[in-house]
Design a protein around this motif. Structure first.
Motif, PDB file in Angstrom:
ATOM      1  N   ILE A 106      -2.314  -7.419  -1.111  1.00 20.85           N
ATOM      2  CA  ILE A 106      -1.248  -7.264  -2.107  1.00 20.85           C
ATOM      3  C   ILE A 106      -1.917  -7.127  -3.463  1.00 20.85           C
ATOM      4  CG2 ILE A 106       0.757  -8.334  -3.189  1.00 20.85           C
ATOM      5  CD1 ILE A 106       1.260  -9.813  -0.568  1.00 20.85           C
ATOM      6  N   ASP A 107      -1.861  -5.933  -4.018  1.00 15.67           N
ATOM      7  CA  ASP A 107      -2.579  -5.649  -5.257  1.00 15.67           C
ATOM      8  C   ASP A 107      -1.752  -5.966  -6.497  1.00 15.67           C
ATOM      9  OD1 ASP A 107      -5.143  -4.695  -6.163  1.00 15.67           O
ATOM     10  OD2 ASP A 107      -4.080  -2.991  -7.044  1.00 15.67           O
ATOM     11  N   ASP A 108      -0.430  -6.018  -6.349  1.00 18.56           N
ATOM     12  CA  ASP A 108       0.422  -6.333  -7.493  1.00 18.56           C
ATOM     13  C   ASP A 108       1.788  -6.809  -6.999  1.00 18.56           C
ATOM     14  OD1 ASP A 108       1.220  -6.637 -10.096  1.00 18.56           O
ATOM     15  OD2 ASP A 108       1.546  -4.511 -10.486  1.00 18.56           O
ATOM     16  N   PHE A 109       2.357  -7.771  -7.707  1.00 17.88           N
ATOM     17  CA  PHE A 109       3.701  -8.241  -7.411  1.00 17.88           C
ATOM     18  C   PHE A 109       4.728  -7.411  -8.167  1.00 17.88           C
ATOM     19  CE2 PHE A 109       2.466 -12.980  -6.640  1.00 17.88           C
ATOM     20  CZ  PHE A 109       1.768 -12.592  -5.505  1.00 17.88           C
ATOM     21  N   ALA A 110       5.916  -7.308  -7.604  1.00 16.34           N
ATOM     22  CA  ALA A 110       7.014  -6.716  -8.369  1.00 16.34           C
ATOM     23  C   ALA A 110       7.394  -7.639  -9.522  1.00 16.34           C
ATOM     24  CB  ALA A 110       8.222  -6.452  -7.472  1.00 16.34           C
ATOM     25  N   ARG A 111       7.405  -8.947  -9.246  1.00 22.53           N
ATOM     26  CA  ARG A 111       7.758  -9.925 -10.268  1.00 22.53           C
ATOM     27  C   ARG A 111       6.954 -11.198 -10.047  1.00 22.53           C
ATOM     28  NH1 ARG A 111      11.003 -10.573 -14.246  1.00 22.53           N
ATOM     29  NH2 ARG A 111      11.961 -12.543 -14.791  1.00 22.53           N
ATOM     30  N   TRP A 112       6.373 -11.709 -11.130  1.00 17.17           N
ATOM     31  CA  TRP A 112       5.613 -12.947 -11.037  1.00 17.17           C
ATOM     32  C   TRP A 112       6.575 -14.126 -10.885  1.00 17.17           C
ATOM     33  CZ3 TRP A 112       0.591 -13.027 -10.203  1.00 17.17           C
ATOM     34  CH2 TRP A 112      -0.054 -14.260 -10.203  1.00 17.17           C
ATOM     35  N   GLY A 113       6.092 -15.183 -10.223  1.00 19.33           N
ATOM     36  CA  GLY A 113       6.885 -16.397 -10.083  1.00 19.33           C
ATOM     37  C   GLY A 113       7.701 -16.459  -8.821  1.00 19.33           C
TER      38      GLY A 113
END
Length: 400
Positions: A106-113
């Motif tokens: 997973i290189d990036d989240f759609a939304r942190w938290g």
């Protein structure tokens, strides 16, 4: 909950799909309920995973020496092998710090938290089927035994095909949501929370720009911070007159330390010259020594403190942590000084009365705390606030 989710296996139980689990616990454990371990192993078992619970009869919590002085673990391991490249991967995570399982990243989240999750499976001839939750960018690098890179590869994500034509010489990168290309961004190496500052080389930098009395108070905070860290990691004591390499005066910080170390800055922009140098680049602002500004919120008072982590404006790939005002965690035990600190917290000198029966001490009462978003910006949805205590409260501990 995010911090707890980050640390405990029950919150990411799916990740044990391809990893056999053996849990051992003294059946007279006085620190952790035996039922807690049994419930977790039962959860894995219900999911069809290879999980075994083994109670150690008549033993309490401290069973390490007993367990490792027998061959019980090795006998359990004899008939098991973890697959190097499973056809199906299930992976959940709360942070980019832990973002890879086998050949899926997973290189990036759609939304942190929020928790992110993927299910990835080779389902046909050069076809991969993927389902995701809260994932913006996914990278797949299946080995040759699963995918023939000399042929076209199709990845199905929620019914949408992503095609990769040969020759395929790089991992398969799937952009599932818009991603900002430039600017500051959370990465596996720089994503917080506060305690992550200690996971690579660091140094405590204390301010010396005040009068001698105030400078001595700031120095004492640095000594306390270093002694807490040394107690936590059980490090060897220094000789009585030995200069501690973990702490340095602001005016003595070298260019090499700026570039190679995470910096824990103790003081305020007025009292610490290094903090003054970068203060305008930090998302939480200072007004004098006793006011912290978080977006449109101001917190003022001589009894307030701030802890905050942020990518260092002085060197790429490094952190700064700001420790200003009231010292955090004086009432916490040495094992738990860093547990539940998010990316930032403003707190006062009182203890948090909402945590009962906590025998490892109690944290300072947080007034404003939270996480920066994936671009290291303030986000109201990732912020938590409460009012200070209006009147003194007498803390009554429940009977054990």
């Amino acid at each position: 909950r995010w911090l707890i989710g980050l640390e405990f296996g029950d919150n990411v139980a799916e990740n044990f799909r391809n990893l056999p689990v053996l849990a051992l616990q003294g059946d007279q454990d006085t620190l952790v309920k035996v039922a807690q371990s049994k419930n977790f192993i039962g959860k894995l078992d219900a999911m069809g995973y290879d999980a075994t619970f083994l109670p150690i009869r008549g033993e309490d919590h401290w069973i390490g020496q007993l367990v490792f002085s027998t061959d019980i673990i090795f006998k359990w391991m004899e008939g098991r092998r973890r697959p190097a490249a499973p056809k199906k991967i299930t992976f959940a995570t709360y942070s980019l710090k832990y973002n890879k399982a086998y050949w899926a990243t997973i290189d990036d989240f759609a939304r942190w938290g929020k928790r992110a999750k993927i299910d990835v499976e080779v389902t046909g001839d050069n076809e991969i089927t993927v389902t995701t939750s809260n994932v913006a960018t996914l990278v797949l690098d299946p080995p040759a035994k699963l995918i023939d890179r000399s042929k076209r590869v199709v990845v199905q994500v929620a019914g949408k095909p992503f095609t990769f034509d040969p020759p395929i010489k790089t991992p398969l990168r799937l952009e599932l949501a818009p991603v900002r290309a430039a600017g500051l961004k959370k990465t596996p190496l720089l994503c917080g929370p506060i305690k992550d500052v200690h996971n690579s080389r660091f140094v405590f930098v204390y301010g010396t720009r005040d009068n001698p009395v105030e400078n001595k108070m700031i120095y004492n905070k640095a000594v306390l911070a270093v002694s807490e860290w040394r107690a936590f990691v059980k490090s060897a004591r220094l000789l009585e007159r030995e200069k501690d390499p973990l702490m340095v005066r602001d005016r003595d910080l070298t260019d090499k330390q700026r570039k190679e170390c995470n910096l824990v800055l103790i003081g305020t922009p007025r009292t610490n010259s290094v903090l003054r140098e970068i203060a305008d680049k930090l998302p939480i602002k200072f007004e004098g020594d006793h006011t912290f500004v978080v977006g449109n919120k101001k917190y003022t008072g001589p009894g307030l403190g701030l802890n905050m982590i942020y990518p260092s404006p002085l060197a790429p790939g490094r952190y700064v942590v700001v420790k200003s005002g009231e010292y955090y965690g004086k009432s916490l035990s040495e094992n738990h000084k860093f547990d539940m600190l998010p990316d930032y917290i403003i707190y006062d000198s009182t203890l948090d009365r909402e945590i009962f029966g906590n025998w490892d001490g109690m944290p300072n009462r947080g007034l404003c705390a939270g996480f920066f978003d994936k671009y290291w910006q303030l986000d109201d949805d990732l912020m938590w606030t409460q009012e200070p205590i209006k009147e003194p409260e007498r803390l009554i501990r429940p009977r054990r």
